[in-house]
Design a protein around this motif. Sequence first.
Motif, short mmCIF file in Angstrom:
data_model
loop_
_atom_site.label_atom_id
_atom_site.label_comp_id
_atom_site.label_asym_id
_atom_site.label_seq_id
_atom_site.Cartn_x
_atom_site.Cartn_y
_atom_site.Cartn_z
N LEU A 28 6.82 80.53 15.06
CA LEU A 28 7.89 80.89 14.11
C LEU A 28 8.25 79.70 13.23
N ARG A 29 8.34 78.52 13.82
CA ARG A 29 8.63 77.32 13.01
C ARG A 29 7.49 77.05 12.03
N PHE A 30 6.25 77.28 12.47
CA PHE A 30 5.10 77.12 11.59
C PHE A 30 5.18 78.13 10.43
N TYR A 31 5.46 79.39 10.73
CA TYR A 31 5.59 80.40 9.67
C TYR A 31 6.66 79.99 8.67
N GLU A 32 7.73 79.41 9.17
CA GLU A 32 8.80 78.98 8.27
C GLU A 32 8.34 77.81 7.40
N THR B 245 13.73 89.75 9.68
CA THR B 245 12.62 88.82 9.91
C THR B 245 11.67 89.37 10.98
N LEU B 246 12.19 90.20 11.88
CA LEU B 246 11.32 90.83 12.89
C LEU B 246 10.19 91.60 12.24
N ARG B 247 10.50 92.35 11.18
CA ARG B 247 9.47 93.13 10.50
C ARG B 247 8.47 92.21 9.80
N ARG B 248 8.97 91.14 9.22
CA ARG B 248 8.06 90.19 8.57
C ARG B 248 7.10 89.58 9.59
N VAL B 249 7.63 89.20 10.74
CA VAL B 249 6.78 88.60 11.78
C VAL B 249 5.75 89.62 12.26
N ALA B 250 6.17 90.86 12.45
CA ALA B 250 5.21 91.91 12.87
C ALA B 250 4.13 92.09 11.80
N PHE B 251 4.53 92.07 10.54
CA PHE B 251 3.57 92.21 9.44
C PHE B 251 2.60 91.02 9.42
N ILE B 252 3.12 89.82 9.62
CA ILE B 252 2.28 88.61 9.63
C ILE B 252 1.26 88.71 10.76
N ARG B 253 1.72 89.04 11.96
CA ARG B 253 0.82 89.11 13.12
C ARG B 253 -0.25 90.18 12.94
#
Length: 152
Positions: free
Chosen positions: A28-32, A53-61
């Motif tokens: 998460l810190r890396f994504y930021e 941000t949960l949706r963004r993280v799911a989209f990224i993964r």
Amino acid sequence: MTTHLAWDAKEATVGELAARSGVATSALRFYEREGLIRSRRTSGNQRRYSRDTLRRVAFIRTSQRLGIPLADIRAVLELLPADRTPTKEDWARISECWRDDLEARIRTLQRLRDNLTDCIGCGCLSLDRCVLSNPGDELASHGPGPRRLIED
């Protein structure tokens, strides 16, 4: 410190976001750092992420699992509104950005699945000695490598 994100929470700590998303805090810190997600800082300099941000993280993964480079993911995420929570329509719009690429990847993987044994089963990779799959090395005229697996 709790790592459970309440259903009505407007913000999440890095630990809560990690627990809820299944992504390590270091990721998460890396994504930021890479500009894929954003947080605000509290007066004690702690990160707070908005719930969307949960949706963004799911989209990224999911995008990473599809083999999409982070730079491409970042570019598409920049198309999302910064001033509000993205809607279903927003997500659908940015998902269209990769539809053609994903369809091409699917075709390539299907061709690989369907022709893998014939093309590389004997180990020749379309050399002239493969009289069953490539008599007279006719595929050589189409270019180097395993031609049945490479989309023209």
